[in-house]
Design a protein around this motif. Structure first.
Motif, PDB file in Angstrom:
ATOM      1  N   GLY A   1       0.787  -1.225   0.000  1.00  0.00           N
ATOM      2  CA  GLY A   1       0.000   0.000   0.000  1.00  0.00           C
ATOM      3  C   GLY A   1       0.815   1.269   0.000  1.00  0.00           C
ATOM      4  N   TRP A   2       2.009   1.219   0.575  1.00  0.00           N
ATOM      5  CA  TRP A   2       2.799   2.456   0.655  1.00  0.00           C
ATOM      6  C   TRP A   2       3.357   2.867  -0.708  1.00  0.00           C
ATOM      7  N   ASN A   3       3.207   2.050  -1.731  1.00  0.00           N
ATOM      8  CA  ASN A   3       3.578   2.443  -3.089  1.00  0.00           C
ATOM      9  C   ASN A   3       2.366   2.941  -3.873  1.00  0.00           C
ATOM     10  N   TRP A   4       1.463   3.633  -3.175  1.00  0.00           N
ATOM     11  CA  TRP A   4       0.234   4.159  -3.760  1.00  0.00           C
ATOM     12  C   TRP A   4       0.483   5.192  -4.851  1.00  0.00           C
ATOM     13  N   HIS A   5       1.683   5.779  -4.880  1.00  0.00           N
ATOM     14  CA  HIS A   5       1.975   6.880  -5.803  1.00  0.00           C
ATOM     15  C   HIS A   5       2.482   6.415  -7.158  1.00  0.00           C
ATOM     16  N   GLN A   6       2.550   5.102  -7.366  1.00  0.00           N
ATOM     17  CA  GLN A   6       3.025   4.594  -8.647  1.00  0.00           C
ATOM     18  C   GLN A   6       2.220   3.359  -9.043  1.00  0.00           C
ATOM     19  N   PRO A   7       2.195   3.047 -10.364  1.00  0.00           N
ATOM     20  CA  PRO A   7       1.442   1.870 -10.800  1.00  0.00           C
ATOM     21  C   PRO A   7       1.978   0.612 -10.148  1.00  0.00           C
ATOM     22  N   PRO A   8       1.130  -0.376  -9.940  1.00  0.00           N
ATOM     23  CA  PRO A   8      -0.302  -0.428 -10.311  1.00  0.00           C
ATOM     24  C   PRO A   8      -1.243   0.122  -9.244  1.00  0.00           C
ATOM     25  N   LEU A   9      -0.713   0.590  -8.112  1.00  0.00           N
ATOM     26  CA  LEU A   9      -1.619   1.070  -7.067  1.00  0.00           C
ATOM     27  C   LEU A   9      -2.174   2.462  -7.352  1.00  0.00           C
ATOM     28  N   LYS A  10      -1.428   3.283  -8.073  1.00  0.00           N
ATOM     29  CA  LYS A  10      -1.880   4.647  -8.325  1.00  0.00           C
ATOM     30  C   LYS A  10      -3.185   4.631  -9.128  1.00  0.00           C
ATOM     31  N   PRO A  11      -4.252   5.277  -8.623  1.00  0.00           N
ATOM     32  CA  PRO A  11      -5.526   5.272  -9.364  1.00  0.00           C
ATOM     33  C   PRO A  11      -5.404   6.040 -10.682  1.00  0.00           C
ATOM     34  N   TYR A  12      -6.125   5.555 -11.704  1.00  0.00           N
ATOM     35  CA  TYR A  12      -6.123   6.250 -12.998  1.00  0.00           C
ATOM     36  C   TYR A  12      -6.891   7.564 -12.949  1.00  0.00           C
ATOM     37  N   PHE A  13      -7.882   7.645 -12.093  1.00  0.00           N
ATOM     38  CA  PHE A  13      -8.780   8.800 -12.095  1.00  0.00           C
ATOM     39  C   PHE A  13      -8.651   9.561 -10.770  1.00  0.00           C
ATOM     40  N   ASP A  14      -8.287  10.843 -10.885  1.00  0.00           N
ATOM     41  CA  ASP A  14      -8.100  11.641  -9.673  1.00  0.00           C
ATOM     42  C   ASP A  14      -9.412  12.187  -9.117  1.00  0.00           C
ATOM     43  N   ASN A  15     -10.442  12.243  -9.955  1.00  0.00           N
ATOM     44  CA  ASN A  15     -11.689  12.909  -9.555  1.00  0.00           C
ATOM     45  C   ASN A  15     -12.786  11.950  -9.113  1.00  0.00           C
ATOM     46  N   VAL A  16     -12.482  10.694  -8.970  1.00  0.00           N
ATOM     47  CA  VAL A  16     -13.491   9.703  -8.554  1.00  0.00           C
ATOM     48  C   VAL A  16     -12.985   8.948  -7.334  1.00  0.00           C
ATOM     49  N   ARG A  17     -13.866   8.835  -6.337  1.00  0.00           N
ATOM     50  CA  ARG A  17     -13.542   8.037  -5.151  1.00  0.00           C
ATOM     51  C   ARG A  17     -14.758   7.197  -4.786  1.00  0.00           C
ATOM     52  N   LEU A  18     -14.504   5.984  -4.390  1.00  0.00           N
ATOM     53  CA  LEU A  18     -15.592   5.068  -4.070  1.00  0.00           C
ATOM     54  C   LEU A  18     -15.438   4.517  -2.659  1.00  0.00           C
ATOM     55  N   PRO A  19     -16.560   4.170  -2.024  1.00  0.00           N
ATOM     56  CA  PRO A  19     -16.455   3.512  -0.713  1.00  0.00           C
ATOM     57  C   PRO A  19     -15.919   2.094  -0.876  1.00  0.00           C
ATOM     58  N   MET A  20     -15.362   1.570   0.190  1.00  0.00           N
ATOM     59  CA  MET A  20     -14.761   0.235   0.118  1.00  0.00           C
ATOM     60  C   MET A  20     -15.774  -0.832  -0.271  1.00  0.00           C
ATOM     61  N   TYR A  21     -17.011  -0.714   0.235  1.00  0.00           N
ATOM     62  CA  TYR A  21     -17.978  -1.786  -0.036  1.00  0.00           C
ATOM     63  C   TYR A  21     -18.325  -1.873  -1.519  1.00  0.00           C
ATOM     64  N   GLN A  22     -18.221  -0.758  -2.244  1.00  0.00           N
ATOM     65  CA  GLN A  22     -18.526  -0.824  -3.671  1.00  0.00           C
ATOM     66  C   GLN A  22     -17.364  -1.407  -4.470  1.00  0.00           C
ATOM     67  N   VAL A  23     -16.165  -1.133  -4.051  1.00  0.00           N
ATOM     68  CA  VAL A  23     -15.008  -1.712  -4.741  1.00  0.00           C
ATOM     69  C   VAL A  23     -14.927  -3.211  -4.484  1.00  0.00           C
ATOM     70  N   SER A  24     -15.194  -3.616  -3.245  1.00  0.00           N
ATOM     71  CA  SER A  24     -14.936  -5.004  -2.839  1.00  0.00           C
ATOM     72  C   SER A  24     -16.118  -5.948  -3.038  1.00  0.00           C
ATOM     73  N   SER A  25     -17.320  -5.416  -3.215  1.00  0.00           N
ATOM     74  CA  SER A  25     -18.475  -6.316  -3.338  1.00  0.00           C
ATOM     75  C   SER A  25     -18.672  -6.748  -4.793  1.00  0.00           C
ATOM     76  N   LYS A  26     -19.243  -7.916  -4.951  1.00  0.00           N
ATOM     77  CA  LYS A  26     -19.544  -8.427  -6.282  1.00  0.00           C
ATOM     78  C   LYS A  26     -20.948  -9.040  -6.292  1.00  0.00           C
ATOM     79  N   TYR A  27     -21.870  -8.328  -5.665  1.00  0.00           N
ATOM     80  CA  TYR A  27     -23.251  -8.803  -5.672  1.00  0.00           C
ATOM     81  C   TYR A  27     -23.835  -8.749  -7.085  1.00  0.00           C
ATOM     82  N   CYS A  28     -23.447  -7.703  -7.839  1.00  0.00           N
ATOM     83  CA  CYS A  28     -23.975  -7.535  -9.197  1.00  0.00           C
ATOM     84  C   CYS A  28     -22.935  -8.041 -10.197  1.00  0.00           C
ATOM     85  N   PRO A  29     -23.307  -8.995 -11.067  1.00  0.00           N
ATOM     86  CA  PRO A  29     -22.336  -9.573 -12.009  1.00  0.00           C
ATOM     87  C   PRO A  29     -21.749  -8.559 -12.985  1.00  0.00           C
TER      88      PRO A  29
END
Length: 295
Positions: free
Chosen positions: A31-59
């Protein structure tokens, strides 16, 4: 709830930790390498809650699109209500014990905001009381055992080692493209285990993504490695409590899976792209967005 049994302790000491030390985690997936790929997010203007990233209720992940782009809220159900109540019981009972507040179940029950719970109190009170009593007894037993073995310790020291949990610990996930206020179900700071609580007995492989995601966030902020995660399954059926644990090594494969989920869902929101409805037969009957898709 988060206390390890003797068998789980052996699994941790003689299987998971040796594997983690031998195999290790790739440095680019810490996690501490968040500033470089592959951890660095592609989009700076979008943030999501953890439950939406981690859940797979919807295929197809259409739930993420509906919630964040269409701004539609799913319908709460009894399953969600019980999950919310059990999470509250476990966290509040543990916090009360650690702070020596001695709150009773009845006092806690009176403070519930029922307008936020989609279930009747009479349908849940017996199960809730059972869970509260169970957590309380587990804490008492751990403290009693610790008190016998370390009679000269202070009460604060005894509690800190008998119940070594950060509960509902607040973290910011901004560095990894997540919400700035996340709540971790539990972090064992003595064994550095990240826990996530599920109120069900039905296990899914993707349940591991929750605690794995929190481990990455914890690493991004505190720069402390979190190699072990655990999903705790809590269920009450026919008057009996069931607690099962999935204790696992937070390896490269799981970390990459979580990143793929994050990137896929951030892209849906950033590009405002409807991924489409899944086949109706693929949908869970308890999906809160079912009526929006097929109502």
């Amino acid at each position: 709830m988060y206390f390890l049994s003797d068998i789980e302790q052996k699994q941790l000491l003689y299987q998971l930790l040796p594997t983690a030390r031998e195999v290790g985690v790739s440095k680019e997936l810490r996690g501490w390498n968040w500033h470089q790929p592959p951890l660095k997010p592609y989009f700076d203007n979008v943030r999501l809650p953890m439950y939406q990233v981690s859940s797979k209720y919807c295929p197809t992940n259409r739930d993420v699109y509906l919630r964040n782009v269409e701004k539609k809220y799913g319908a709460p159900n009894a399953r969600m209500a019980l999950g919310k109540l059990f999470h509250g019981i476990v966290s509040d009972c543990l916090q009360s014990f650690r702070q020596r507040q001695n709150i009773t179940f009845d006092a806690w029950w009176q403070k519930i905001r029922w307008q936020e719970i989609s279930e009747k109190p009479e349908n849940t009170i017996d199960k809730c009381r059972q869970v509260w009593d169970f957590v309380q007894k587990m804490c008492d037993a751990q403290l009693a055992e610790r008190s016998c073995s370390q009679p000269y310790s202070t009460e604060m020291d005894l509690i800190s080692t008998a119940v070594p949990f950060l509960v509902e610990h607040k973290l910011s996930g901004e560095l990894l493209g997540l919400s700035d206020i996340l709540s971790v179900d539990c972090f064992d700071y003595l064994r550095t285990i990240m826990f996530d609580l599920k109120v069900t007995s039905f296990k899914e492989n993707w349940h591991r993504l929750y605690s794995l995601g929190y481990a990455l966030v914890f690493e991004s902020i505190h720069e402390v490695p979190v190699d072990i995660c655990c999903t705790v399954y809590l269920n009450v059926e026919n008057g009996k409590i069931s607690v099962q644990k999935d204790l696992f090594f937070a390896n490269d494969e799981l970390r990459q899976w979580w990143l793929e989920e994050r990137d896929r869902k951030l892209e849906i929101v950033a590009e405002r792209r409807d991924p489409g409805k899944p086949e109706c037969s693929q949908c869970k009957e308890y999906c809160q967005y079912y009526n929006i898709c097929y109502g």
